[in-house]
Design an enzyme around this catalytic site. Structure first.
Site, PDB file in Angstrom:
ATOM      1  N   CYS A  74     161.886   6.866  65.384  1.00  0.00           N
ATOM      2  CA  CYS A  74     162.369   6.199  64.178  1.00  0.00           C
ATOM      3  C   CYS A  74     162.278   4.683  64.347  1.00  0.00           C
ATOM      4  O   CYS A  74     162.617   4.138  65.400  1.00  0.00           O
ATOM      5  CB  CYS A  74     163.811   6.605  63.894  1.00  0.00           C
ATOM      6  SG  CYS A  74     164.478   5.892  62.377  1.00  0.00           S
ATOM      7  N   CYS A  78     169.374   1.640  65.073  1.00  0.00           N
ATOM      8  CA  CYS A  78     170.787   2.021  65.092  1.00  0.00           C
ATOM      9  C   CYS A  78     171.271   2.148  66.541  1.00  0.00           C
ATOM     10  O   CYS A  78     170.716   2.915  67.327  1.00  0.00           O
ATOM     11  CB  CYS A  78     170.988   3.327  64.345  1.00  0.00           C
ATOM     12  SG  CYS A  78     170.317   3.326  62.662  1.00  0.00           S
ATOM     13  N   CYS A  81     171.989   5.681  68.144  1.00  0.00           N
ATOM     14  CA  CYS A  81     171.067   6.804  67.940  1.00  0.00           C
ATOM     15  C   CYS A  81     170.003   6.901  69.022  1.00  0.00           C
ATOM     16  O   CYS A  81     169.302   5.921  69.317  1.00  0.00           O
ATOM     17  CB  CYS A  81     170.407   6.665  66.569  1.00  0.00           C
ATOM     18  SG  CYS A  81     169.390   8.100  66.142  1.00  0.00           S
ATOM     19  N   CYS A 120     171.480  21.845  56.457  1.00  0.00           N
ATOM     20  CA  CYS A 120     171.152  20.424  56.378  1.00  0.00           C
ATOM     21  C   CYS A 120     169.925  20.129  57.223  1.00  0.00           C
ATOM     22  O   CYS A 120     169.873  20.508  58.399  1.00  0.00           O
ATOM     23  CB  CYS A 120     172.329  19.590  56.873  1.00  0.00           C
ATOM     24  SG  CYS A 120     173.880  19.944  56.005  1.00  0.00           S
ATOM     25  N   CYS A 151     170.818  20.607  51.996  1.00  0.00           N
ATOM     26  CA  CYS A 151     171.107  19.184  52.174  1.00  0.00           C
ATOM     27  C   CYS A 151     169.968  18.587  52.990  1.00  0.00           C
ATOM     28  O   CYS A 151     169.421  19.251  53.879  1.00  0.00           O
ATOM     29  CB  CYS A 151     172.438  19.001  52.898  1.00  0.00           C
ATOM     30  SG  CYS A 151     172.894  17.254  53.185  1.00  0.00           S
ATOM     31  N   CYS A 211     176.349  13.123  49.963  1.00  0.00           N
ATOM     32  CA  CYS A 211     177.018  13.340  51.244  1.00  0.00           C
ATOM     33  C   CYS A 211     176.941  12.021  51.996  1.00  0.00           C
ATOM     34  O   CYS A 211     175.845  11.569  52.354  1.00  0.00           O
ATOM     35  CB  CYS A 211     176.318  14.453  52.020  1.00  0.00           C
ATOM     36  SG  CYS A 211     176.963  14.712  53.695  1.00  0.00           S
ATOM     37  N   ARG A 283     184.310  16.402  56.411  1.00  0.00           N
ATOM     38  CA  ARG A 283     183.701  17.249  57.442  1.00  0.00           C
ATOM     39  C   ARG A 283     183.874  16.672  58.838  1.00  0.00           C
ATOM     40  O   ARG A 283     183.562  15.505  59.085  1.00  0.00           O
ATOM     41  CB  ARG A 283     182.206  17.432  57.162  1.00  0.00           C
ATOM     42  CG  ARG A 283     181.492  18.289  58.247  1.00  0.00           C
ATOM     43  CD  ARG A 283     180.019  18.474  57.974  1.00  0.00           C
ATOM     44  NE  ARG A 283     179.833  19.107  56.700  1.00  0.00           N
ATOM     45  CZ  ARG A 283     179.050  18.622  55.735  1.00  0.00           C
ATOM     46  NH1 ARG A 283     178.400  17.492  55.909  1.00  0.00           N
ATOM     47  NH2 ARG A 283     178.927  19.267  54.598  1.00  0.00           N
TER      48      ARG A 283
END
Length: 336
Positions: A74, A78, A81, A120, A151, A211, A283
Site C-alpha cells: 500500500c 499509516c 499498518c 468484509c 462490506c 462503517c 464493534r
C-alpha cells in the site's frame, strides 16, 4: 447522575425510541464528551447499557468476518499498518495480488457456515483502479448470493466506483477516520483527514451504509479519542457501524513500541461511543486477541454489539471461533 441526564437524556426517546430521533445528536461538543469520559466508570457503563437497550437486544452480538482480498504494497504510510510499503522491510509482509472471485466467495461460504452474518473484504490500496472494479463487483454479488451482508474497505472511491458498488448490492463501506483530526498528522501523511470525510460523504450519498471508526492506543490522549468520536457522531448521519480497534503493535511499524492503552480506558471509549451513537453497531475489532474474557464482557456491558469473528483479520490474529462461542455461552449471548 445529573450530568448524564443533562448530556444524553430524552424521556420522549426512552418511552418510544422508534417514533423519535431526539436522543440522536449531531451537535456534540468536546467538553461534553470529555465529561462523559471523566464519569465514574460504573456510572458511565450503566448509562451506556441503558442507551444500548433502547435500540439493541443486549443479549445478541452480530458477527462479522474479515478477509484481505489484496495484501500489502500500500502506498499509504499509516504508522500502525504492516501493509504500508514504507514499512515492508521491517514487517516482513509479502504483498499479494487481488484474490480471485471464486476464492473470496468460497471463503465467505465457510464464514457463513461458522456463524458470520456479514462478510468484509479489505484491500490495501489508496483507492481501487478502474480495471479492478468488475472483479470487485463480482465479489460483492457472489457473497450477496450466499445471503450474507457485504462490506468492503478499498480506500478512497470515485463517484463512478461508488455507484458500481451500490449497483452490485454492497451493504456497507468501511473507511475509518482512525483518530482525531488534531492527532491524525502524527499517524498518516499520505492522505488528509478531509479525504476520509469526503469518502464517507460519497458513500452515504450513494445510499450505502457507512462503517467508520478508529484505532485507540496509538499514543494519543483522551482528548483525541473524544475528538474521533465527535467527528463520527457529528456527521449528518451516524455511521451504521462503528468499529473500535485496539492497536495491535506490529513489529517493524513506527508504533511497535507504543505504550499499551489501559484496558479501562478502552471500555470507556466503547461506552462513550454507544452513548453518542445509540443506534450504531459498535464493534469490538482489532486487538481482541490480547483481551481477557472479563475485558470483553465489560465491553459488551458498555454497549458493544458486534465483533470481528474468525482467526485472522487483515494481517493480525484474532481469537479462534470456538473461544468466542465459548465466551458467548458463559455470558448468555446469542450470535446473529
Amino acid at each position: 447522575m445529573g450530568l448524564l441526564m443533562n448530556i444524553v437524556s430524552s424521556p420522549t426517546a426512552a418511552q418510544n425510541p422508534s417514533d423519535s430521533d431526539t436522543e440522536t445528536r449531531h451537535d456534540w461538543q468536546q467538553d461534553e464528551i470529555l465529561a462523559l469520559f471523566d464519569l465514574p466508570l460504573m456510572d458511565l457503563v450503566f448509562e451506556a447499557q441503558r442507551v444500548h437497550r433502547l435500540y439493541h437486544d443486549p443479549n445478541k452480538v452480530q458477527l462479522s468476518q474479515l478477509i484481505s482480498i489484496k495484501t500489502g504494497g500500500c502506498a499509504e504510510d499509516c504508522a500502525y499498518c504492516s501493509q504500508a510499503s514504507t514499512h515492508k522491510e521491517g514487517t516482513g509482509l509479502t504483498a499479494t495480488k487481488l484474490m480471485e472471485v471464486e476464492r473470496v466467495v468460497n471463503a465467505a461460504r465457510k464464514a457463513k457456515q461458522g456463524g458470520a452474518s456479514r462478510y468484509c473484504m479489505g484491500a490495501a490500496w489508496t483507492s481501487p483502479k478502474d480495471r479492478d472494479m468488475d472483479q470487485l463487483v463480482a465479489m460483492v454479488e457472489g457473497v450477496k448470493d450466499l445471503g450474507m451482508e457485504t462490506c468492503m474497505t478499498l480506500g478512497m472511491l470515485s463517484d463512478h466506483q461508488t455507484a458500481m458498488l451500490k449497483d452490485a448490492g454492497l451493504d456497507y463501506y468501511n473507511h475509518n477516520v482512525d483518530t482525531s483530526e488534531e492527532y491524525y498528522g502524527k499517524i498518516i501523511s499520505t492522505r488528509t483527514y478531509q479525504d476520509r470525510i469526503d469518502t464517507l460523504s460519497r458513500v452515504r450519498d450513494a445510499g450505502i451504509n457507512v462503517c467508520s471508526g478508529g484505532i485507540v492506543g496509538m499514543g494519543e490522549e483522551r482528548r483525541d479519542r473524544a475528538g474521533m468520536l465527535k467527528t463520527l457522531a457529528n456527521l449528518p448521519s451516524h455511521p451504521e457501524s462503528v468499529p473500535i480497534n485496539m492497536l495491535v503493535a506490529v513489529p517493524g511499524t513506527p508504533l511497535e513500541n507504543v505504550e499499551a492503552l489501559d484496558p479501562f480506558e478502552f471500555v470507556r471509549t466503547i461506552a462513550v461511543a454507544r452513548i453518542m451513537m445509540p443506534k450504531a453497531e459498535v464493534r469490538l475489532s482489532a486487538g481482541r486477541q490480547s483481551m481477557s474474557e472479563e475485558l470483553q464482557a465489560m465491553c459488551f456491558m458498555a454497549g458493544a454489539s458486534s465483533i470481528f469473528y474468525g482467526e485472522q483479520l487483515l494481517t493480525t490474529p484474532n481469537p479462534e471461533n470456538n473461544k468466542d462461542l465459548a465466551l458467548f455461552e458463559k455470558l448468555g449471548l446469542t450470535a446473529v
